[in-house]
Design a protein around this motif. Structure first.
Motif, PDB file in Angstrom:
ATOM      1  N   UNK A   9       0.838  -1.207   0.000  1.00 42.61           N
ATOM      2  CA  UNK A   9       0.000   0.000   0.000  1.00 42.61           C
ATOM      3  C   UNK A   9       0.871   1.255   0.000  1.00 42.61           C
ATOM      4  N   UNK A  10       1.862   1.291   0.892  1.00 43.34           N
ATOM      5  CA  UNK A  10       2.732   2.470   0.971  1.00 43.34           C
ATOM      6  C   UNK A  10       3.552   2.633  -0.302  1.00 43.34           C
ATOM      7  N   UNK A  11       4.012   1.534  -0.878  1.00 44.78           N
ATOM      8  CA  UNK A  11       4.783   1.610  -2.119  1.00 44.78           C
ATOM      9  C   UNK A  11       3.975   2.180  -3.266  1.00 44.78           C
ATOM     10  N   UNK A  12       2.724   1.767  -3.381  1.00 43.46           N
ATOM     11  CA  UNK A  12       1.864   2.281  -4.449  1.00 43.46           C
ATOM     12  C   UNK A  12       1.576   3.764  -4.242  1.00 43.46           C
ATOM     13  N   UNK A  13       1.212   4.130  -3.025  1.00 39.92           N
ATOM     14  CA  UNK A  13       0.918   5.536  -2.742  1.00 39.92           C
ATOM     15  C   UNK A  13       2.166   6.391  -2.936  1.00 39.92           C
ATOM     16  N   UNK A  14       3.296   5.912  -2.451  1.00 36.86           N
ATOM     17  CA  UNK A  14       4.541   6.670  -2.588  1.00 36.86           C
ATOM     18  C   UNK A  14       4.926   6.798  -4.060  1.00 36.86           C
ATOM     19  N   UNK A  15       4.769   5.728  -4.810  1.00 44.10           N
ATOM     20  CA  UNK A  15       5.094   5.766  -6.232  1.00 44.10           C
ATOM     21  C   UNK A  15       4.230   6.746  -7.013  1.00 44.10           C
ATOM     22  N   UNK A  16       2.972   6.883  -6.611  1.00 39.05           N
ATOM     23  CA  UNK A  16       2.076   7.800  -7.314  1.00 39.05           C
ATOM     24  C   UNK A  16       2.332   9.267  -6.975  1.00 39.05           C
ATOM     25  N   UNK A  17       2.737   9.545  -5.740  1.00 36.61           N
ATOM     26  CA  UNK A  17       2.843  10.931  -5.308  1.00 36.61           C
ATOM     27  C   UNK A  17       4.267  11.440  -5.119  1.00 36.61           C
TER      28      UNK A  17
END
Length: 172
Positions: free
Chosen positions: A69-77
């Motif tokens: 979850x954190x990887x996806x959110x971090x990758x997007x923002x």
């Protein structure tokens, strides 16, 4: 408010589609596989240690989910989508100390941990809103080295404590 975040998203929005398309190119396969295992290995390792430290209230599965979850959110923002995310030694030390604190004071660990996460999220949103990232330039190597020394000392203490407990168990 949120000026830095808005500027980052404006700068990056031109590259979102390109980033996704480039991810399917054959030449990125090696990088993707490397990053997958580079992120997966510490998450599982520290997740297992975290499970042992918290009597399996948190463990490898929860660490995997949080990393995803954190990887996806971090990758997007983020401006750096290739940053490796995962559990680390300081997180393990914090969770171990927190679990001991909860156990010693008769508190439920998971609700206490949830509220720490909620307050941390609120503080981070306020910091993002106020563009506090400009203060990063004041973090010196001295601060970094002190923190690394503290973590090293805690790990050495825990290792000596394990050896001591092992010899106590043998004596019995």
């Amino acid at each position: 408010l949120f000026g830095g975040l808005i500027n980052d998203i404006k700068r990056k929005k031109l590259w979102y589609l390109s980033d996704v398309k480039d991810g399917f190119a054959l030449q990125t396969v090696a990088s993707v596989v490397f990053l997958y295992f580079a992120c997966l290995t510490p998450i599982i390792t520290f997740g297992g240690l975290l499970g042992e430290a918290t009597q399996f209230r948190l463990g490898a599965i929860e660490s995997l989910l949080a990393g995803a979850v954190c990887g996806i959110i971090y990758g997007l923002f983020s401006g750096q989508p290739l940053t490796i995310l995962g559990s680390t030694g300081p997180v393990l030390v914090f969770e171990t100390i927190l679990f001991g604190f909860c156990r010693d004071h008769g508190l439920d660990y998971l609700p206490f941990r949830l509220w720490i996460g909620m307050w941390t999220a609120l503080i981070l949103v306020v910091l993002v809103a106020l563009d506090a990232s400009v203060l990063v330039c004041y973090i010196t190597r001295f601060t970094e080295e002190n923190f690394a020394t503290l973590i090293s000392l805690i790990f050495m203490y825990k290792a000596i404590e394990k050896v001591r407990d092992f010899y106590k168990a043998i004596e019995k």
